[in-house]
Write a protein that holds these residues in place. Structure first.
Motif, PDB file in Angstrom:
ATOM      1  N   CYS A 108     -12.702  33.676 105.956  1.00  0.00           N
ATOM      2  CA  CYS A 108     -11.422  32.977 105.860  1.00  0.00           C
ATOM      3  C   CYS A 108     -11.341  32.075 107.088  1.00  0.00           C
ATOM      4  N   PRO A 109     -10.388  31.169 107.158  1.00  0.00           N
ATOM      5  CA  PRO A 109     -10.404  30.192 108.264  1.00  0.00           C
ATOM      6  C   PRO A 109      -9.962  30.752 109.616  1.00  0.00           C
ATOM      7  N   LEU A 110      -9.585  32.024 109.699  1.00  0.00           N
ATOM      8  CA  LEU A 110      -9.028  32.503 110.967  1.00  0.00           C
ATOM      9  C   LEU A 110     -10.022  32.447 112.124  1.00  0.00           C
ATOM     10  N   TYR A 111     -11.296  32.463 111.829  1.00  0.00           N
ATOM     11  CA  TYR A 111     -12.296  32.429 112.905  1.00  0.00           C
ATOM     12  C   TYR A 111     -12.206  31.137 113.728  1.00  0.00           C
ATOM     13  N   GLU A 112     -11.664  30.081 113.094  1.00  0.00           N
ATOM     14  CA  GLU A 112     -11.707  28.766 113.739  1.00  0.00           C
ATOM     15  C   GLU A 112     -10.950  28.713 115.060  1.00  0.00           C
ATOM     16  N   HIS A 113      -9.839  29.447 115.130  1.00  0.00           N
ATOM     17  CA  HIS A 113      -9.007  29.336 116.328  1.00  0.00           C
ATOM     18  C   HIS A 113      -9.038  30.574 117.196  1.00  0.00           C
ATOM     19  N   ALA A 114      -9.541  31.667 116.658  1.00  0.00           N
ATOM     20  CA  ALA A 114      -9.594  32.893 117.461  1.00  0.00           C
ATOM     21  C   ALA A 114     -10.728  32.791 118.473  1.00  0.00           C
TER      22      ALA A 114
END
Ligand code: URA
Length: 484
Positions: free
Chosen positions: A300-306
């Motif tokens: 899912c896209p959450l990796y992008e900002h974490a």
């Protein structure tokens, strides 16, 4: 001894091409000295120009290695090129090395990659733009930032997404990035004085800054990839401003509109490092494999900002597994679950009711921190159903490897993930629920809920209910006995 000369500080493609040449020539890692830009020593060593040129195939390299190397190469440790080559050499002899949790080179690279992600996160959180309005009323923004590692290239797309309607520059000592509202260009590094110290800008600086945003020049700089700052100064005035005249207020309104509604354009998404590689699922055969592989998760896209994925912690065969919602701000930076305020509440309650911490594994339903930046702060955002369901893959692996007898869902997100349907804490707490595989599930509130209750009495009441739920957990563990 052979000198492998590297021109880019963090150019993965350059390193890879050189590594392939060295491998093809059979150069053992111990026989190669990696010379970084500015290092003129070793002039009398054999140079890499004696190596066969061209793109030399070296066989299949696991995608997870490529992913790791792309991150680690941004670290400022001068050893990075050598360690990458040594590990690659060894990996081609032993393909299982990516799964070896105790391998010192792999650990080194993993640590480097996570330092890079942390550094990139700091840049996202701490870059502060100065506004510069030139005489024609056109507003642009500039920021000076000193990253610890070479992280501007990997972080600039974040600013493009956030501030796509503004014209901005981020200048660091080793590189600068420019966004003119349409394309991102990279230039050489600069100095602190390149960015004004306050918003009242000197006239000559305005001129200089305008020149940076000349679109025609930016195209040149993109083609050549570097354009010395001194040339930007010399642009004719008319050329500087004419293509850029748009009303500053209108631009701001457009920016807000776009940021709120419009997904990044295809062009931007490409720059934002679309997932090239999924985690190597087939190769996950242990909890340690899963822990390493989750760092490559793009489900899912959450990796992008974490900053990083935060995996569970505790004994590999713990009797009880606590499942929270997602890592918070502190957990995201440290890479460990439940070390912040909610973790302290949990620890105190676990200790108070007499659950043995040595039998507890702690994890989350979602492994990446979801947040909304607000000034310097990152405000927690609840993960949505899609994110929870995408991350169930990792939670299932943890449950499968740890095989806890009792699972405790802390809050509705964890309960929903574990039950596969929307869960209401008040309806489910207080009694064991048997899961399909025979594991016993208890549901209780999330400890951060206790932290948010404003009145003392209400807080004490909920704390008591929380502890009562944990007493049930302790009794369930006791009835199972010790597994080891
Ligand atoms: N909240 C959670 O759900 N998990 C953590 O790790 C920290 C806070």
């Amino acid at each position: 001894m052979l000198s492998a000369r590297i021109n880019g500080l963090n150019d993965f493609e350059e390193w890879r091409a050189k590594a392939r040449q060295l491998l093809a020539a059979g150069m053992r890692p111990g026989d190669v000295v990696w010379r970084l830009p500015g290092d003129d020593s070793g002039l009398f060593e054999a140079g890499d120009d004696m190596l066969p040129s061209g793109d030399v195939p070296v066989g299949n390299v696991p995608a997870a290695f490529v992913e790791l190397a792309r991150e680690a190469i941004n670290h400022s440790d001068p050893e990075r090129f050598a360690v990458l080559y040594r590990f690659l050499w060894r990996l081609l002899e032993d393909r299982g090395l990516m799964q070896s949790a105790s391998d010192p080179d792999l650990n080194w690279l993993t640590r480097m990659a996570s330092a890079v992600r942390r550094d990139s996160h700091k840049m996202k959180a701490f870059v502060r733009f100065k506004s510069i309005v030139d005489d024609s009323g056109l507003e642009r923004y500039a920021a000076w930032f000193e990253p610890e590692h070479f992280t501007l290239e990997r972080t600039a797309p974040f600013f493009v997404r956030r501030f796509d309607g503004m014209m901005w520059a981020i200048i660091t000592p080793y590189r600068s990035a420019y966004w003119d509202g349409e394309s991102l260009a990279l230039g050489p590094g600069g100095q602190k004085g390149d960015v004004p110290s306050d918003d009242a800008v000197e006239a000559d600086w305005k001129t200089y800054f305008s020149s940076i945003f000349n679109p025609a020049r930016l195209k040149v700089s993109m083609m050549k990839s570097e354009m010395p700052v001194k040339y930007w100064r010399n642009l004719p005035e008319a050329e500087l401003i004419a293509p850029l005249i748009r009303n500053a207020r209108q631009m701001e309104a457009e920016m807000i509109e776009r940021t709120a509604t419009q997904p990044p354009s295809r062009h931007l998404r490409q720059q934002a490092r679309e997932p090239e590689v999924a985690e190597p699922e087939g190769e996950i055969q242990s909890l340690a494999d899963a822990r390493a592989a989750v760092q490559g998760c793009r489900r899912c896209p959450l990796y992008e900002h974490a900053t990083q994925a935060v995996f569970g912690e505790g004994p590999a065969h713990a009797d009880v597994m606590f499942v929270g919602e997602q890592p918070g701000d502190q957990e995201d930076l440290a890479g460990k679950p439940f070390i912040g305020p909610a973790g302290k509440v949990l620890d105190a309650a676990v200790e108070k009711v007499g659950i043995d911490r040595a039998r507890v594994y702690v994890t989350n339903a979602v492994k990446h921190f979801k947040f909304e930046p607000r000034g310097k702060r990152r405000i927690h955002q609840r993960p949505d159903a899609g994110e929870v369901s995408a991350c169930k893959f990792w939670l299932n692996l943890e449950i499968g490897f740890v095989k806890p007898k009792v699972i405790v869902a802390l809050g509705a997100t964890a309960a929903t993930s574990l039950l596969g349907k929307t869960a209401t804490i008040s309806k489910l707490r207080g009694a064991p629920i048997e899961l399909e595989d025979g594991t016993v599930l208890f549901v209780t509130n999330h400890p951060s809920y206790l932290l948010r209750i404003p009145d003392v009495e209400g807080k004490a009441r909920e704390q008591q209910k929380f502890e009562d739920d944990l007493i049930l957990v302790r009794q369930a563990i006791a009835s199972i006995g010790t597994r080891h």
